[in-house]
Design a protein around this motif. Structure first.
Motif, mmCIF file in Angstrom:
data_model
loop_
_atom_site.group_PDB
_atom_site.id
_atom_site.type_symbol
_atom_site.label_atom_id
_atom_site.label_comp_id
_atom_site.label_asym_id
_atom_site.label_seq_id
_atom_site.Cartn_x
_atom_site.Cartn_y
_atom_site.Cartn_z
ATOM 1 N N ASP A 14 6.683 3.151 3.499
ATOM 2 C CA ASP A 14 5.828 4.195 2.946
ATOM 3 C C ASP A 14 6.623 5.492 2.779
ATOM 4 O O ASP A 14 7.844 5.526 3.024
ATOM 5 C CB ASP A 14 4.585 4.406 3.814
ATOM 6 C CG ASP A 14 4.923 4.863 5.230
ATOM 7 O OD1 ASP A 14 6.044 5.383 5.452
ATOM 8 O OD2 ASP A 14 4.080 4.703 6.123
ATOM 9 N N ILE A 66 -6.495 -4.787 3.941
ATOM 10 C CA ILE A 66 -5.207 -4.750 4.626
ATOM 11 C C ILE A 66 -5.026 -6.038 5.440
ATOM 12 O O ILE A 66 -5.867 -6.381 6.276
ATOM 13 C CB ILE A 66 -5.104 -3.517 5.544
ATOM 14 C CG1 ILE A 66 -5.259 -2.234 4.730
ATOM 15 C CG2 ILE A 66 -3.772 -3.518 6.289
ATOM 16 C CD1 ILE A 66 -4.218 -2.051 3.641
ATOM 17 N N ASP A 119 -3.085 -8.772 10.899
ATOM 18 C CA ASP A 119 -4.419 -8.427 11.397
ATOM 19 C C ASP A 119 -4.901 -9.553 12.319
ATOM 20 O O ASP A 119 -4.986 -10.714 11.895
ATOM 21 C CB ASP A 119 -5.377 -8.261 10.214
ATOM 22 C CG ASP A 119 -6.735 -7.717 10.635
ATOM 23 O OD1 ASP A 119 -7.133 -7.931 11.795
ATOM 24 O OD2 ASP A 119 -7.406 -7.079 9.807
ATOM 25 N N ASP A 161 0.816 -1.204 0.000
ATOM 26 C CA ASP A 161 0.000 0.000 0.000
ATOM 27 C C ASP A 161 0.861 1.269 0.000
ATOM 28 O O ASP A 161 0.848 2.051 0.939
ATOM 29 C CB ASP A 161 -0.933 -0.008 1.217
ATOM 30 C CG ASP A 161 -2.024 1.062 1.119
ATOM 31 O OD1 ASP A 161 -2.310 1.500 -0.006
ATOM 32 O OD2 ASP A 161 -2.579 1.440 2.163
ATOM 33 N N GLY A 166 -1.915 -6.776 7.041
ATOM 34 C CA GLY A 166 -0.962 -6.540 8.113
ATOM 35 C C GLY A 166 0.055 -5.507 7.673
ATOM 36 O O GLY A 166 -0.160 -4.767 6.711
ATOM 37 N N VAL A 167 1.180 -5.482 8.382
ATOM 38 C CA VAL A 167 2.220 -4.482 8.134
ATOM 39 C C VAL A 167 3.550 -5.173 7.914
ATOM 40 O O VAL A 167 3.880 -6.152 8.594
ATOM 41 C CB VAL A 167 2.329 -3.504 9.327
ATOM 42 C CG1 VAL A 167 3.412 -2.457 9.087
ATOM 43 C CG2 VAL A 167 0.987 -2.824 9.584
ATOM 44 N N LYS A 193 -1.542 -5.491 1.225
ATOM 45 C CA LYS A 193 -2.922 -5.647 0.791
ATOM 46 C C LYS A 193 -3.152 -7.008 0.125
ATOM 47 O O LYS A 193 -2.240 -7.590 -0.474
ATOM 48 C CB LYS A 193 -3.284 -4.539 -0.209
ATOM 49 C CG LYS A 193 -3.087 -3.131 0.313
ATOM 50 C CD LYS A 193 -3.573 -2.100 -0.696
ATOM 51 C CE LYS A 193 -2.751 -2.125 -1.977
ATOM 52 N NZ LYS A 193 -3.179 -1.076 -2.927
ATOM 53 N N GLN A 245 1.742 -0.925 4.849
ATOM 54 C CA GLN A 245 0.688 -1.923 4.973
ATOM 55 C C GLN A 245 0.680 -2.813 3.737
ATOM 56 O O GLN A 245 1.032 -2.374 2.629
ATOM 57 C CB GLN A 245 -0.672 -1.234 5.136
ATOM 58 C CG GLN A 245 -0.828 -0.479 6.453
ATOM 59 C CD GLN A 245 -2.201 0.159 6.574
ATOM 60 O OE1 GLN A 245 -2.705 0.760 5.632
ATOM 61 N NE2 GLN A 245 -2.813 0.029 7.747
#
Length: 369
Positions: free
Chosen positions: A69, A146, A118, A35, A148-149, A78, A76
Motif C-alpha cells: 500500500d 477482503i 481471513d 486494495d 486476507g493480506v 479483495k 489487503q
C-alpha cells in the motif's frame, strides 16, 4: 418463423459475435484484486523467467501484482467476483497461504503468497489445503470483500530481494477435487487448466517496464457485490464434501477425519537440487518457523501427522548430512589432487637429477668396458 424473421435473428447473432466477446457476454469480468489505488502488473502470464531461486528458466503460469500500500505495508487482497471460497489457508512451500475462490461459472481464481487469510474463510482439506477445518469450503463472499493480506510465504516471503506481490492464477475447465491436479508442476498440466487472469479482467492495468506484453481487459463493468454475501453455487461437477466424507467413512471406518487430513505438506526435495546447504536450511526454517499459521496447523494435525513431520525433518537433516558429506569428499579429493600436483612439482627436479646421475653413471660404465 418467416424468412424475414430468420434473417433478423441471424443478423443479431452476427452483431453480438462481433461486438461482444463471448466470455464477456457469458460471465461478468473480474474486479480489481489488490486494495491499493494504482494496481501494477509486475510479471505477466506466460513469461519465461529465470529467478535466482530457480535452477533453470520457468514459465510463469500466473499474473503478479504489486501488493504494497502507499505506506509500504503489505496490501489487503479483495474478491474479484461474487463466489464461494472452496479453500483458504496454508497450502505449502512456495505458494504459502492462499485462497481459492470459485465463480458461478465454475472457474476458480486463486490468490497466492499471502501473509494472512481471513480466519472465517479457512478450510478446504479435500481441495488440498493444510489448514484443516471444512473439507471443502462453502463460505460465500461478495466482490470487493477482503480475503486476507499479501506478504509472501515459503520461498516468496517478504524480503527486500523478493518484493511483496500477489500471484493470481485462473483455473478453467476443471471438475475434480484436488486443486493440485491443476498444477502438478508440468507445463502440460498447467497449460490445460491455467489461463491469463488479465483476459478475464474488467480493466487494463498498467505494466511495469519488464513485466511482459500488456493484456487488455474486457472493458466491462466490475461485478456488483451480492447482497447475500455471494450468490455463486458450487460447481455441479465437483463432488460435495458430504459425499467425500461418506465414501471415506465406508472404505476406512476406523480412520478419523483428523487422521486422514491432518498431515503437513511434503518438503519440496526436488527443488533443493542446485541449492546450497544454507539456502535449503533457510527454506526449511521459513516453511515452519516463519509461518504465521504454525501454531494453528499444529493443533489441526493428527498424531500421525506430527510423527510424519518429525520424520520428514529428520529426513531433511539426513539429506543435508549426505549433501555435506558429498561436498566434503569432493573438497578432499580436490585437495588431494592439488597436493599430488604440488608434490610432483617439488619432487620433479630431484627425480630428474637422480635420473641424470643414473644415466651418466651408466654411460661411464659403458665407456670403461
Amino acid at each position: 418463423m418467416t424468412l424475414r424473421t430468420q434473417a433478423w435473428w441471424a443478423g443479431l447473432a452476427v452483431t453480438l459475435s462481433v461486438a461482444v466477446p463471448v466470455r464477456a457476454w457469458a460471465d461478468a469480468c473480474l474486479a480489481e484484486p489488490v486494495d491499493i489505488p494504482n494496481q501494477l502488473v509486475t510479471s505477466t502470464f506466460g513469461k519465461t523467467r529465470l529467478l535466482k531461486q530457480y535452477a533453470a528458466p520457468r514459465v510463469h503460469w500466473g499474473v503478479d501484482f504489486h501488493a504494497r500500500d502507499l505506506s509500504g505495508k503489505p496490501a489487503q487482497l479483495k474478491a474479484v467476483d461474487n463466489g464461494t471460497v472452496i479453500g483458504a489457508g496454508w497450502w505449502g512451500h512456495g505458494y504459502g497461504n492462499r485462497v481459492a475462490l470459485r465463480r458461478a461459472n465454475g472457474d476458480v481464481v486463486i490468490y497466492n503468497h499471502m501473509s494472512t487469510v481471513d480466519p472465517k474463510l479457512k478450510g478446504g482439506s479435500l481441495v488440498g489445503f493444510q489448514t484443516g477445518g471444512a473439507a471443502v469450503g462453502a463460505t460465500q463472499v461478495s466482490a470487493g470483500d477482503i480475503l486476507g493480506v499479501a506478504g509472501g510465504m515459503g520461498d516468496h516471503m517478504d524480503r527486500p530481494d523478493l518484493p511483496v506481490h500477489l500471484h493470481l492464477e485462473y483455473v478453467t475447465g476443471y471438475g475434480g477435487v484436488k486443486l493440485r491436479e491443476t498444477n502438478d508442476g508440468t507445463d502440460k498440466t498447467r497449460s490445460r487448466y491455467l489461463r491469463n487472469a488479465l483476459e478475464y479482467s474488467c480493466k487494463t492495468y498498467p505494466f511495469a517496464s519488464d513485466a511482459g506484453p500488456v493484456t487488455n481487459g474486457t472493458g466491462g463493468a466490475a461485478p456488483s457485490p451480492s447482497e447475500t454475501g455471494g450468490a455463486a453455487a458450487a460447481n455441479s461437477t465437483v463432488p460435495v464434501s458430504a459425499d467425500q466424507i461418506y465414501e471415506a467413512q465406508q472404505t476406512q471406518p476406523s480412520v478419523t477425519a483428523k487422521e486422514r487430513y491432518g498431515f503437513p505438506d511434503q518438503p519440496p526435495y526436488a527443488t533443493y537440487d542446485g541449492m546450497s546447504e544454507a539456502q535449503i536450511t533457510d527454506a526449511e526454517v521459513t516453511r515452519r518457523l516463519m509461518d504465521t499459521e504454525w501454531e494453528v496447523k499444529l493443533t489441526g494435525w493428527s498424531s500421525r501427522g506430527i510423527l510424519a513431520e518429525i520424520a520428514r525433518m529428520h529426513g531433511v537433516k539426513l539429506w543435508l548430512d549426505a549433501k555435506i558429506a558429498e561436498k566434503k569428499r569432493r573438497i578432499e579429493a580436490m585437495q588431494a589432487m592439488a597436493l599430488a600436483l604440488q608434490a610432483n612439482r617439488d619432487m620433479q627436479p630431484a627425480v630428474n637429477a637422480a635420473y641424470q646421475q643414473v644415466v651418466s653413471g651408466a654411460a661411464r660404465g659403458m665407456v670403461g668396458h
